[in-house]
Each structure stands twice: as C-alpha cells, then as structure tokens.
Motif scaffolding. Structure first.
Motif, PDB file in Angstrom:
ATOM      1  N   PRO A   1       0.785  -1.112  -0.068  1.00 54.76           N
ATOM      2  CA  PRO A   1      -0.069  -0.036  -0.036  1.00 54.76           C
ATOM      3  C   PRO A   1       0.893   1.156  -0.106  1.00 54.76           C
ATOM      4  N   ARG A   2       2.140   1.386   0.460  1.00 56.94           N
ATOM      5  CA  ARG A   2       2.868   2.428   0.566  1.00 56.94           C
ATOM      6  C   ARG A   2       3.919   2.340  -0.579  1.00 56.94           C
ATOM      7  N   SER A   3       3.591   1.545  -1.641  1.00 59.75           N
ATOM      8  CA  SER A   3       4.585   1.715  -2.745  1.00 59.75           C
ATOM      9  C   SER A   3       4.535   3.044  -3.628  1.00 59.75           C
ATOM     10  N   ARG A   4       5.438   3.370  -4.179  1.00 57.44           N
ATOM     11  CA  ARG A   4       5.591   4.560  -4.725  1.00 57.44           C
ATOM     12  C   ARG A   4       4.551   4.749  -5.942  1.00 57.44           C
ATOM     13  N   ILE A   5       4.288   3.463  -6.658  1.00 58.05           N
ATOM     14  CA  ILE A   5       3.355   3.702  -7.605  1.00 58.05           C
ATOM     15  C   ILE A   5       1.991   3.750  -7.452  1.00 58.05           C
ATOM     16  N   THR A   6       1.657   4.075  -5.877  1.00 58.12           N
ATOM     17  CA  THR A   6       0.508   4.296  -5.651  1.00 58.12           C
ATOM     18  C   THR A   6       0.134   5.819  -5.704  1.00 58.12           C
ATOM     19  N   GLU A   7       1.133   6.710  -5.935  1.00 58.16           N
ATOM     20  CA  GLU A   7       1.140   8.006  -6.085  1.00 58.16           C
ATOM     21  C   GLU A   7       1.207   8.356  -7.667  1.00 58.16           C
ATOM     22  N   TRP A   8       0.720   7.526  -8.524  1.00 57.61           N
ATOM     23  CA  TRP A   8       0.873   7.643  -9.832  1.00 57.61           C
ATOM     24  C   TRP A   8      -0.084   8.762 -10.446  1.00 57.61           C
ATOM     25  N   LYS A   9       0.359   9.557 -11.214  1.00 58.43           N
ATOM     26  CA  LYS A   9      -0.642  10.512 -11.964  1.00 58.43           C
ATOM     27  C   LYS A   9      -0.342  10.308 -13.527  1.00 58.43           C
ATOM     28  N   ASP A  10      -1.257  10.426 -14.396  1.00 57.86           N
ATOM     29  CA  ASP A  10      -0.878  10.201 -15.733  1.00 57.86           C
ATOM     30  C   ASP A  10       0.040  11.234 -16.095  1.00 57.86           C
ATOM     31  N   VAL A  11       1.104  10.873 -17.003  1.00 55.32           N
ATOM     32  CA  VAL A  11       2.013  11.686 -17.484  1.00 55.32           C
ATOM     33  C   VAL A  11       1.601  12.309 -18.720  1.00 55.32           C
ATOM     34  N   THR A  12       1.799  13.795 -18.771  1.00 52.61           N
ATOM     35  CA  THR A  12       1.479  14.568 -19.886  1.00 52.61           C
ATOM     36  C   THR A  12       2.439  14.651 -20.745  1.00 52.61           C
ATOM     37  N   ARG A  13       2.049  15.364 -22.094  1.00 47.59           N
ATOM     38  CA  ARG A  13       3.191  15.533 -22.997  1.00 47.59           C
ATOM     39  C   ARG A  13       4.202  16.705 -22.491  1.00 47.59           C
ATOM     40  N   ASP A  14       3.906  17.649 -21.725  1.00 47.02           N
ATOM     41  CA  ASP A  14       4.997  18.554 -21.306  1.00 47.02           C
ATOM     42  C   ASP A  14       5.715  17.822 -20.261  1.00 47.02           C
ATOM     43  N   GLU A  15       5.054  17.003 -19.425  1.00 48.81           N
ATOM     44  CA  GLU A  15       6.002  16.372 -18.415  1.00 48.81           C
ATOM     45  C   GLU A  15       7.008  15.385 -19.066  1.00 48.81           C
TER      46      GLU A  15
ATOM     47  N   GLU B   1       8.353  15.533 -22.003  1.00 49.62           N
ATOM     48  CA  GLU B   1       9.261  16.328 -22.790  1.00 49.62           C
ATOM     49  C   GLU B   1      10.178  16.782 -21.636  1.00 49.62           C
ATOM     50  N   VAL B   2       9.888  16.950 -20.441  1.00 58.83           N
ATOM     51  CA  VAL B   2      10.796  17.382 -19.342  1.00 58.83           C
ATOM     52  C   VAL B   2      11.648  16.205 -18.918  1.00 58.83           C
ATOM     53  N   PHE B   3      10.974  15.193 -19.101  1.00 53.60           N
ATOM     54  CA  PHE B   3      11.510  14.034 -18.560  1.00 53.60           C
ATOM     55  C   PHE B   3      12.796  13.431 -19.642  1.00 53.60           C
ATOM     56  N   PHE B   4      12.471  13.756 -20.828  1.00 53.93           N
ATOM     57  CA  PHE B   4      13.303  13.371 -21.868  1.00 53.93           C
ATOM     58  C   PHE B   4      14.489  14.418 -21.762  1.00 53.93           C
ATOM     59  N   GLY B   5      14.223  15.583 -21.384  1.00 52.65           N
ATOM     60  CA  GLY B   5      15.324  16.555 -21.285  1.00 52.65           C
ATOM     61  C   GLY B   5      16.315  16.242 -20.088  1.00 52.65           C
ATOM     62  N   LEU B   6      15.847  15.825 -19.095  1.00 52.27           N
ATOM     63  CA  LEU B   6      16.639  15.476 -18.334  1.00 52.27           C
ATOM     64  C   LEU B   6      17.310  14.191 -18.451  1.00 52.27           C
ATOM     65  N   LEU B   7      16.772  13.075 -18.961  1.00 53.49           N
ATOM     66  CA  LEU B   7      17.393  12.019 -19.499  1.00 53.49           C
ATOM     67  C   LEU B   7      18.375  12.298 -20.463  1.00 53.49           C
ATOM     68  N   PHE B   8      18.435  13.292 -21.329  1.00 52.14           N
ATOM     69  CA  PHE B   8      19.279  13.575 -22.272  1.00 52.14           C
ATOM     70  C   PHE B   8      20.683  14.417 -21.700  1.00 52.14           C
ATOM     71  N   LEU B   9      19.958  15.080 -20.498  1.00 50.06           N
ATOM     72  CA  LEU B   9      21.144  15.805 -19.732  1.00 50.06           C
ATOM     73  C   LEU B   9      22.034  14.688 -18.777  1.00 50.06           C
ATOM     74  N   MET B  10      21.473  13.682 -18.613  1.00 54.99           N
ATOM     75  CA  MET B  10      22.230  12.705 -17.837  1.00 54.99           C
ATOM     76  C   MET B  10      23.247  12.109 -18.603  1.00 54.99           C
ATOM     77  N   GLY B  11      23.127  12.197 -20.213  1.00 61.67           N
ATOM     78  CA  GLY B  11      23.967  11.664 -20.920  1.00 61.67           C
ATOM     79  C   GLY B  11      25.402  12.609 -21.245  1.00 61.67           C
TER      80      GLY B  11
ATOM     81  N   ILE C   1       8.456   7.558 -13.577  1.00 58.96           N
ATOM     82  CA  ILE C   1       8.021   7.748 -14.993  1.00 58.96           C
ATOM     83  C   ILE C   1       9.245   6.685 -15.566  1.00 58.96           C
ATOM     84  N   LEU C   2      10.293   6.631 -15.011  1.00 64.68           N
ATOM     85  CA  LEU C   2      11.280   5.384 -15.551  1.00 64.68           C
ATOM     86  C   LEU C   2      10.986   4.198 -15.644  1.00 64.68           C
TER      87      LEU C   2
END
Length: 594
Positions: free
Chosen positions: A194-208, A210-220, A254-255
């Motif tokens: 019941p206290r798993s991190r996935i329980t706080e899931w909210k649907d990802v939007t396009r703007d979010e 794109e931010v995820f992809f930007g941070l992922l590319f920055l990690m490269g 998200i990952l």
C-alpha cells in the motif's frame, strides 16, 4: 510371385537381366538419421525373375523360396533418409504393366527415380548457375540516379529543437505517452504494497514527458554512476536543474513505467513477434524518416550492437564490435551517419530475415524502398556475393564492397591468384560485375557493379601520392556511415543498466532520434554547431519549453561602504573589541575584534 520382406531389397544382390533394375521413389528431406527401428518392415511382392538364383542363395532349392532379411548397415542407413510415412514401393514389371519396355533387350525394367526439387526460400536470390568471366569489361551499365534527395517537408524553424521534433513527431511521442500510462495502471493493479511509490501515480502529460526526456538527455552529458545522485545537495554533487524541474521520485516513477507497447492480458496469447514490446516505436521511427527525408545516392549497410549481457535468446556476439554481446541491429544509413532504416535480428527463427539466405534477406529488406532509383550501396564481405550483386543490378542499384573468397560463383582464377604487393588481378562478366583482387599489406578481394578495375591517385595522410583501385577509394569514402553513427552515439550514451532489454532498446532509439536530428541540422540548419552544443540547445528547449528557467542568485558584490563594516585598526598593541558602525546604525548588536 513371391512375397519377401522389404528389408531384403537394400542389401540382397538381385540377379537377372543387365537391364533389370528396381524402382525406388524417394524425396529429399532434412539431414536426419534413421535408425533400423524406424524403418517399417512389411511384405511386398516381387516378380519371380527378380528373386536371387540358387547360386547366390547358397542352396540348391527352388528360387521361389523366401529370402532372409538382412540387417541394415550404418552406411546404408545413412544413405537412405526417409520420412516416417514414406516407403519403398517395389512394383512388378512384366508385359504391359507400368514400366517401359527396353527395345534392345526386350526385357522389362525400371529406372531409379531420385527427385531433386529446385526451390529457394522466400528472400533467397535465384541466379544463373554459372557466369562467364572475361579479362576485359565489355559492358559497363550506366544507371542514372533518379531520386530527389532532401527534406520532403517544410521546416517550421531553424533551431535545433525544430529538427528534433521533426524526427520525434507527434505519433512517436503519443505512443510513448499512451503506453506508459497504460503500463502504470497495470503495475498499480499488481502492486501488493500500500505504501509503494506507484500508488502516487498520475498520468504523464506531453509537457511532463518532454521535461523527462530533457533530463534524460542531460544525464548523457553529465555522467554519474547512480541516478539519485543528480538530486543530491552536496559540494560534490549539486545540479539544481534536476530538482527544480522534476522531483526525484517522480522521475524514477516515470522511468519505471516507461513503456512502448501494450502488454498482452492474462487470457490473451503471447504475440509471436519477439520485438512486440518495442515494435510500435520502431515502425513509427522508420516510417517517419521515410516521410520527411529522401537520401542521397551513396548508402552504406552494416551491423551495429546495443550492449546487453543479460539472458536473452536472440542475444548475439560480434568479436570486432566494442560491445561484443548484445542486440544486433542491421542498419542502412548515409555516409554522414544519418539512419534511414534498420531492423533488429532475433535469431534464425526470425520470420522476416532469419533462416537460409539470411544476408540476402537483410539487404532486400533494408533496401526495399530504395530500389530502382540508381542508388549505390556499399557493404562488406558479410553480405556481398555475385548473386546478390546481379540481383541488385537488375533492380537498378549499384553494389561495391569486399567479398569472401568462398562465395558461390566467384571466379576461381581471381580467388586463387597469388599476388605481390601492388599487383592486382580482375575478371568481369557480361552483366557488368567486376571482381578484383589487390594486394597492399595483404590481399583484398573486391566486387563492384559500378566501378571497374582502374587505379586512381590518392594522397595519403603523410602527404605522398599513392595509386589505389577506385573500388577501394570509393569504399573507404562511403562505407563508414554506421561507424560514424556509433561514434556519435558513444559520445553521450543514453542507455542505463536495466533488467529489461526492451528498455535499453527504447532508450537507444531515443538516442538515434537525437543523432538523426543532428545530422539533418548539419545539412539544413544553416549554422555550424558541435554535437554538444546541439544537445544543450535541444535539452534547454525540452526542459524550459513551457517554463521560465530559474537562475540562481549570484552573490552580491561588496559595496563602497565595505570598509565601514570592518573595524579600524587600533594603534595600540593590545586587541580590543569594537562595534560595527553599520550594524550599530541599524540597531544590531555585533562586536568585532582586531
């Protein structure tokens, strides 16, 4: 008529007329050994005149006695390969029955029928069984290039982000959004905690996303061993851009839910496609590249590897690659490294490119949309053959590359020729194919349907002039497209260690999107930028597309009254405490010592 056991027909010597033979019907089959127990023993009828004579039977009795069955030897078993439902049929041949009469002897007989079906698997190239090779190339086929290289769509701008979203179109991004949200729901339904991190899931939007992809590319660009370190607050690790734009838990969530295809339900059958987990985004990428861009004349075809050392039945091994173990990709690209088409090899069971004639199928699959346009394809000796060269030449496509000496229909005089350094030897066909051997430091066997065996002058890296075959010069000039792609991807890798092979392949595809966007920007962007500068611009556009970048406050410089905050030096040798003038004027108690 006598009835004997059919096993006698294999090892028993049968006497009679010189023209008398047995009729045996067989069919070709895969190489599978048959044990004596697998052979069906049954009684069949044999004409009286085909039974062994008394001298061969070792007795003076009648020739109509039943013959003794002998055991099949291993050599005979190896030669006789039959299906379990196939039999030896021995038919009588007397008078006007099914066998033909022999005019010279007048005795009835039959012939041994051994069918050899000539068929090729789908994708295997049928070609003449032999070629006529000559010393002079009499027929040089000129195929004009009829393609229109360049962008097929209009650009909305000249910024690096415009080229990125040109390759990563709406269809590509929407597939990832839809499948990621669906996969998160599946994970949530299976989560027992019941206290798993996935329980706080909210649907990802396009703007979010794109931010995820930007941070992922920055990690490269900024390589750290562990992802949570990007959110650390310490003197060693301090990257405010990550925590200012997305929390660590949201990024990791998200990952975890990132997905590229819908999973089958419990009662549904597992898809037969081994790549069903990434198939939608693979097809979307290839189809989009065909819609927005048409390549230049010269193309290169080679294999690439995505590192994977886990357990996977179609994992491959290539000794010459930097990543020796992993997923094998067959890639068609331009010499600049721009990827046009690719496919993932899933082993011999691959229904598209696997099985017999594997290399021919790979070339035909990757070139299916670029035939009959006058393209020139450069490949190495893993793919090239005389048959394949002729097939592509018949489809108005040139081929140039190295050649293995054991390929079918190779000119043996060229393959077996011994040369000294600098010497060459060539042969040509009437169809316009040239095969050449040239020795530099070692012997090299080449094939081409575009270039002949002429030599050209080239300048070496030491500034000297050297004469080399034109095939070698053009091969070195246009063959390095896939190596260039691997080089660009290796500078800023996006893949992370994962237990899910499709996750690595999906992240590799995202890196291919960035690579293709950079190659298109270099051609049509109008400005020269390095790969790092291009990536930085795209990353900033993804992260700050809908937000204003947060700038950290710089430390304020000390004003002119800086000296007023310091106590004046006392002429006395002993130290004494004084109060700061500025602090005193503000009502603040602050003692200083000198």
């Amino acid at each position: 008529m006598k009835t004997v056991n059919s096993s006698v027909l294999v090892n028993t010597q049968i006497t009679g007329s010189e023209d008398t033979t047995l009729t045996m019907s067989t069919s070709r089959r895969s190489k599978k050994r048959t044990s004596p127990s697998d052979c069906e023993v049954r009684d069949v009828s044999i004409p009286d005149n085909l039974l062994p004579s008394s001298s061969h039977a070792g007795s003076q009795g009648s020739t109509k006695k039943r013959c003794k069955a002998r055991e099949l030897s291993e050599d005979v078993i190896r030669e006789i390969v039959l299906d379990s439902d196939e039999e030896y049929n021995v038919s009588s041949s007397s008078g006007d029955e099914s066998t033909e009469s022999d005019d010279s002897s007048g005795e009835a007989g039959s012939e041994v029928i051994v069918p050899h079906p000539v068929s090729s698997s789908p994708g295997r190239i049928d070609s003449p069984s032999s070629f006529i090779w000559s010393e002079i190339k009499e027929n040089s086929i000129i195929i004009p290039f009829t393609g229109r290289p360049g962008l097929k769509v209009e650009l909305t701008g000249q910024d690096p982000s415009d080229f990125f979203f040109l390759v990563a179109n709406d269809e590509f991004v929407n597939i990832i959004i839809r499948e990621t949200n669906a996969n998160a729901v599946d994970i949530l339904s299976r989560s027992p905690l019941p206290r798993s991190r996935i329980t706080e899931w909210k649907d990802v939007t396009r703007d979010e996303l794109e931010v995820f992809f930007g941070l992922l590319f920055l990690m490269g660009n900024i390589r750290l061993n562990r992802i949570p370190y990007y959110w650390k607050r310490s003197n060693l690790y301090d990257f405010p851009i990550f925590r200012q734009n997305m929390s660590r838990d949201r990024f990791m969530l998200i990952l975890r839910a990132l997905h590229f295809s819908r999973n089958p339900k419990e009662n549904d059958a597992i898809p037969t496609d081994p790549l069903y987990k990434v198939r939608p985004v693979l097809d979307a990428f290839v189809n989009n590249m065909n819609m927005i861009y048409y390549p230049e004349k010269n193309l290169s075809l080679d294999e690439s590897m995505v590192l994977w050392r886990g357990r996977l039945y179609f994992r491959q091994y290539i000794k010459s690659k930097r990543h020796k173990y992993g997923l094998k990709l067959y890639v068609l690209s331009e010499p600049s490294g721009l990827v046009l088409n690719f496919c993932v090899y899933t082993g011999a069971q691959d229904c598209v490119i696997g099985g017999r004639g594997h290399t021919d199928k790979v070339v035909k699959y990757l070139l299916q949309k670029f035939l009959n346009a006058g393209h020139a394809v450069y490949m190495d000796n893993f793919y090239n053959s005389v048959n394949l060269c002729l097939h592509l030449l018949q489809n108005n496509t040139y081929v140039t590359g190295t050649l293995q000496g054991n390929r079918k229909n190779n000119p043996l005089d060229v393959v077996n020729k011994k040369l000294k350094r600098g010497e060459s030897f060539s042969r040509h066909t009437n169809e316009g194919i040239s095969v050449m051997k040239w020795r530099d430091k070692r012997e090299i066997l080449l094939i081409s349907s575009e270039h002949d065996a002429d030599f050209v002058d080239v300048q070496t890296k030491f500034g000297t002039i050297s004469r080399r075959p034109k095939m070698v010069v053009k091969y070195n000039q246009f063959m390095g497209g896939i190596d260039r792609m691997d080089q660009l991807l290796a500078y800023y890798p996006l893949e992370r260690k994962s237990l899910r092979w499709y996750m690595k392949l999906g992240l590799h595809l995202l890196n291919l999107v960035m690579n293709n966007a950079y190659c298109l920007f270099k051609k049509y962007g109008g400005r020269s930028r390095s790969l790092l500068e291009f990536r930085d611009n795209v990353i900033a556009s993804l992260i700050y597309k809908n937000t204003i970048p947060m700038i950290r406050d710089a430390p304020k410089p000390l004003g002119e009254n800086k000296k007023n905050h310091l106590p004046s030096k006392s002429s006395e040798k002993r130290s004494q405490r004084k109060r700061c003038r500025v602090c005193y004027s503000k009502g603040m108690r602050k003692d200083v010592s000198t």
